[in-house]
Design a protein around this motif. Structure first.
Motif, PDB file in Angstrom:
ATOM      1  N   UNK A   1      18.265  47.932 142.218  1.00  0.00           N
ATOM      2  CA  UNK A   1      18.984  46.679 142.022  1.00  0.00           C
ATOM      3  C   UNK A   1      18.380  45.505 142.789  1.00  0.00           C
ATOM      4  N   UNK A   2      17.796  45.793 143.950  1.00  0.00           N
ATOM      5  CA  UNK A   2      17.276  44.716 144.790  1.00  0.00           C
ATOM      6  C   UNK A   2      15.759  44.765 144.968  1.00  0.00           C
ATOM      7  N   UNK A   3      15.152  45.926 144.837  1.00  0.00           N
ATOM      8  CA  UNK A   3      13.759  46.083 145.234  1.00  0.00           C
ATOM      9  C   UNK A   3      12.716  45.821 144.165  1.00  0.00           C
ATOM     10  N   UNK A   4      13.109  45.812 142.877  1.00  0.00           N
ATOM     11  CA  UNK A   4      12.115  45.657 141.824  1.00  0.00           C
ATOM     12  C   UNK A   4      11.464  44.279 141.854  1.00  0.00           C
ATOM     13  N   UNK A   5      12.212  43.288 142.307  1.00  0.00           N
ATOM     14  CA  UNK A   5      11.646  41.942 142.403  1.00  0.00           C
ATOM     15  C   UNK A   5      10.489  41.889 143.385  1.00  0.00           C
ATOM     16  N   UNK A   6      10.637  42.594 144.515  1.00  0.00           N
ATOM     17  CA  UNK A   6       9.564  42.657 145.509  1.00  0.00           C
ATOM     18  C   UNK A   6       8.339  43.336 144.931  1.00  0.00           C
ATOM     19  N   UNK A   7       8.549  44.358 144.102  1.00  0.00           N
ATOM     20  CA  UNK A   7       7.430  45.054 143.462  1.00  0.00           C
ATOM     21  C   UNK A   7       6.640  44.102 142.571  1.00  0.00           C
ATOM     22  N   UNK A   8       7.340  43.326 141.766  1.00  0.00           N
ATOM     23  CA  UNK A   8       6.675  42.350 140.888  1.00  0.00           C
ATOM     24  C   UNK A   8       5.975  41.284 141.724  1.00  0.00           C
ATOM     25  N   UNK A   9       6.589  40.895 142.837  1.00  0.00           N
ATOM     26  CA  UNK A   9       6.003  39.879 143.703  1.00  0.00           C
ATOM     27  C   UNK A   9       4.673  40.340 144.305  1.00  0.00           C
ATOM     28  N   UNK A  10       4.581  41.603 144.658  1.00  0.00           N
ATOM     29  CA  UNK A  10       3.376  42.114 145.316  1.00  0.00           C
ATOM     30  C   UNK A  10       2.259  42.482 144.341  1.00  0.00           C
ATOM     31  N   UNK A  11       2.618  42.972 143.152  1.00  0.00           N
ATOM     32  CA  UNK A  11       1.598  43.492 142.239  1.00  0.00           C
ATOM     33  C   UNK A  11       1.552  42.809 140.889  1.00  0.00           C
ATOM     34  N   UNK A  12       2.533  41.957 140.592  1.00  0.00           N
ATOM     35  CA  UNK A  12       2.608  41.379 139.264  1.00  0.00           C
ATOM     36  C   UNK A  12       3.334  42.310 138.316  1.00  0.00           C
ATOM     37  N   UNK A  13       3.737  41.820 137.137  1.00  0.00           N
ATOM     38  CA  UNK A  13       4.542  42.644 136.217  1.00  0.00           C
ATOM     39  C   UNK A  13       3.823  43.896 135.725  1.00  0.00           C
ATOM     40  N   UNK A  14       2.545  43.791 135.376  1.00  0.00           N
ATOM     41  CA  UNK A  14       1.822  44.966 134.898  1.00  0.00           C
ATOM     42  C   UNK A  14       1.450  45.890 136.056  1.00  0.00           C
ATOM     43  N   UNK A  15       1.050  45.326 137.188  1.00  0.00           N
ATOM     44  CA  UNK A  15       0.716  46.136 138.355  1.00  0.00           C
ATOM     45  C   UNK A  15       1.907  46.952 138.827  1.00  0.00           C
ATOM     46  N   UNK A  16       3.100  46.328 138.849  1.00  0.00           N
ATOM     47  CA  UNK A  16       4.310  47.038 139.267  1.00  0.00           C
ATOM     48  C   UNK A  16       4.664  48.135 138.272  1.00  0.00           C
ATOM     49  N   UNK A  17       4.499  47.845 136.971  1.00  0.00           N
ATOM     50  CA  UNK A  17       4.799  48.839 135.936  1.00  0.00           C
ATOM     51  C   UNK A  17       3.875  50.052 136.075  1.00  0.00           C
ATOM     52  N   UNK A  18       2.603  49.809 136.315  1.00  0.00           N
ATOM     53  CA  UNK A  18       1.645  50.911 136.481  1.00  0.00           C
ATOM     54  C   UNK A  18       1.947  51.717 137.741  1.00  0.00           C
ATOM     55  N   UNK A  19       2.336  51.037 138.821  1.00  0.00           N
ATOM     56  CA  UNK A  19       2.653  51.736 140.072  1.00  0.00           C
ATOM     57  C   UNK A  19       3.847  52.659 139.889  1.00  0.00           C
ATOM     58  N   UNK A  20       4.898  52.179 139.237  1.00  0.00           N
ATOM     59  CA  UNK A  20       6.079  53.011 139.012  1.00  0.00           C
ATOM     60  C   UNK A  20       5.768  54.146 138.044  1.00  0.00           C
ATOM     61  N   UNK A  21       4.882  53.895 137.079  1.00  0.00           N
ATOM     62  CA  UNK A  21       4.494  54.963 136.156  1.00  0.00           C
ATOM     63  C   UNK A  21       3.751  56.065 136.905  1.00  0.00           C
ATOM     64  N   UNK A  22       2.878  55.676 137.836  1.00  0.00           N
ATOM     65  CA  UNK A  22       2.124  56.663 138.617  1.00  0.00           C
ATOM     66  C   UNK A  22       3.065  57.524 139.459  1.00  0.00           C
ATOM     67  N   UNK A  23       3.989  56.868 140.153  1.00  0.00           N
ATOM     68  CA  UNK A  23       4.925  57.614 140.997  1.00  0.00           C
ATOM     69  C   UNK A  23       5.842  58.486 140.143  1.00  0.00           C
ATOM     70  N   UNK A  24       6.158  58.022 138.937  1.00  0.00           N
ATOM     71  CA  UNK A  24       6.988  58.828 138.037  1.00  0.00           C
ATOM     72  C   UNK A  24       6.320  60.155 137.722  1.00  0.00           C
ATOM     73  N   UNK A  25       4.996  60.145 137.571  1.00  0.00           N
ATOM     74  CA  UNK A  25       4.274  61.390 137.309  1.00  0.00           C
ATOM     75  C   UNK A  25       4.353  62.327 138.512  1.00  0.00           C
TER      76      UNK A  25
END
Length: 526
Positions: free
Chosen positions: A56-80
């Motif tokens: 609820x609060x942390x996804x914005x920080x993820x986008x801020x640090x890596x950008x929308x695609x970078x954050x999406x790829x990071x979460x996809x990697x951790x999901x694996x």
């Protein structure tokens, strides 16, 4: 009101050759703990632990640090990685459904000293998590009222304690309700985000993938160019691990679960699918709603104003969303404190069963709650009063961050347990088909997952090693947990002279016979 530990019972199951314990831990927990959790509870328990303030609060920080695609790829990697952890946990826990889960598995499959080290690491982490979540609730409540936080601290200590002492089914029902709330909010926010993004709110232009073009799909972090983009991705990935923390707790109360050999694997599969869908959809929508350079993402107060969903809804003229999100985040924080209490007390009980903690923690109520374990955590909850002092509050949150690496330690042990189980089965000539639940690719996914967990663990604080970014407190909070676990492991090996259990000495034949007998008995009852 209490049940005492049965004395003199003996069984080869779960007694590694290097252990000096003469008590049958597995039999004892079945005498004292009650099976009150169903598959329905386990599925929601995993979801409740993973969907919280990080979403609820942390996804914005993820986008801020890596950008929308970078954050999406990071979460996809951790999901694996989470997928590998869940599959490994499901296979081992289905064969060995023990309270304490991978802590007890480590003792049997790897080394009693490893079970001791990771067990006390979990007890320590949960002990800090429970009061910190209560303190976080007080911070969130300030969004609405200026009433003294003392009242709220006392109220939530009493509520959490009540749940801790209650029959485990009460905990299951409460977590089930909270999980439903969070699922409904996530679905609502994702739909709302898409409505805003598509321009379906009157007076609001469509956004589509505007922010993917400007400021861009990636954000440079520390360095420039491709290296900067990669470091942004890696920074988010190390943070994303902790957003998924809690998925490993669904097997902690295995001895209190109905038909655990069926319920735990089913919960592992369902929890993984739901969490990945929620997180992946949510991070995709957030990247479409908020620009990575939006200054409102810098809000360090921890309030809901920082939530990208609240930022987007406010821009679309829907300010009431902030109160809705705040209300559910408060329930998420309380849910997290309940789950930390359950995990911490059951691991402590499991340690006591094997003589790795004082025997006083073996005492249970007539309805099967290890009440001395709960009493210890109730006393530790009083640390939440530190939030009344801003200085102490800062120090306290810093202490909580020290346990963050414990998530990766736990995942690493889960994967190592599974690798050892499969290796021992191969040595002892036991086919994988005899496992209550198995997958053909897990021997490979566990190895890859373990390598990733260790890599992330040792690079989680990489920022402090870059030029001009050294920070002693960040370094300690990133890496202190590693020597704590290593020292605990070596100390117990020295004291008890434990050895890594030889693969051919692990009592798997007894475990498989028990599993097959109980499966037949369950089928006969049906």
């Amino acid at each position: 009101m209490t049940q005492t530990l049965p004395q003199g019972e003996s069984s080869p199951l779960l007694r590694p050759s290097s252990s000096s314990s003469s008590d049958d831990a597995s039999l004892t927990e079945h005498h004292t703990l009650k099976r009150g959790l169903s598959q329905r509870h386990l599925s929601m328990l995993g979801i409740a632990g993973a969907i919280g303030t990080g979403l609820f609060l942390g996804l914005g920080t993820a986008v801020q640090h890596a950008g929308p695609l970078g954050a999406l790829l990071a979460y996809a990697t951790v999901s694996l990685v989470v997928c590998a952890v869940q599959l490994a946990l499901g296979e081992v826990a289905a064969l060995l459904p023990l309270t304490g889960s991978f802590v007890r598995h480590a003792e049997m499959l790897t080394d009693p000293a490893l079970g001791f080290a990771v067990g006390w690491n979990l007890v320590y982490g949960a002990a800090l998590s429970v009061p910190s979540e209560i303190a976080a609730i007080c911070v969130l409540l300030r969004f609405w009222t200026d009433v003294s936080p003392v009242f709220f601290i006392v109220a939530f200590i009493l509520l959490t304690s009540t749940v801790g002492f209650a029959f485990v089914r009460v905990f299951g029902e409460i977590e089930y309700f909270f999980a439903l709330l969070k699922i409904m909010l996530v679905v609502f926010l994702v739909i709302l985000g898409l409505v805003i993004d598509f321009g379906l709110v009157p007076g609001t232009p469509p956004l589509w993938f505007t922010y993917w073009s400007h400021p861009g799909p990636f954000v440079e972090y520390i360095a420039s160019g491709s290296l900067g983009y990669f470091l942004g991705y890696w920074k988010v990935m190390t943070g994303a691990v902790f957003s998924f923390a809690g998925v490993e707790s669904i097997a902690m109360a295995a001895a209190e679960t109905q038909n655990p050999r069926v319920a735990i694997p089913a919960a592992c599969k369902r929890v993984f699918i739901r969490i990945v869908v929620f997180y992946m959809l949510a991070i995709l929508v957030v990247g479409m709603l908020v620009a990575s350079d939006d200054p409102r993402l810098d809000d360090a107060s921890g309030s809901v104003a920082q939530s990208p969903f609240v930022i987007a809804a406010s821009a679309a003229g829907i300010p009431a969303i902030a109160s809705i999100v705040n209300a559910v985040v408060i329930t998420s924080a309380w849910s997290a404190s309940n789950q930390s209490l359950l995990a911490g007390t059951r691991v402590l009980y499991g340690l006591a069963l094997k003589g790795q903690a004082p025997r006083i923690f073996l005492r249970t109520t007539s309805w099967g709650t290890p009440y001395m374990c709960v009493l210890l955590y109730v006393a530790i909850m009083l640390l939440s009063f530190m939030s009344l002092s801003s200085g102490a509050f800062t120090v306290f949150w810093w202490l909580v961050q020290l346990t963050a690496a414990g998530v990766l330690v736990s995942w690493s042990v889960i994967l190592l347990n599974h690798i050892r189980l499969r290796m021992a089965m191969q040595v002892q000539g036991i086919p994988a088909s005899r496992l209550p639940w198995h997958n053909s690719w897990t021997p490979y996914s566990s190895v890859l997952g373990l390598c990733m967990c260790i890599l992330i663990l040792f690079t989680s604080g990489f920022t402090v090693f870059t030029e001009g970014n050294w920070n002693a407190s960040d370094f300690v909070s990133s890496y202190l947990d590693i020597p704590i676990v290593v020292v605990a492991y070596l100390a117990w090996k020295y004291i008890r002279k434990t050895r890594i259990v030889p693969l051919d000495k692990i009592p798997l034949h007894e475990a498989f016979e028990q599993a097959e007998q109980q499966e037949q008995a369950h089928a006969h009852l049906q």
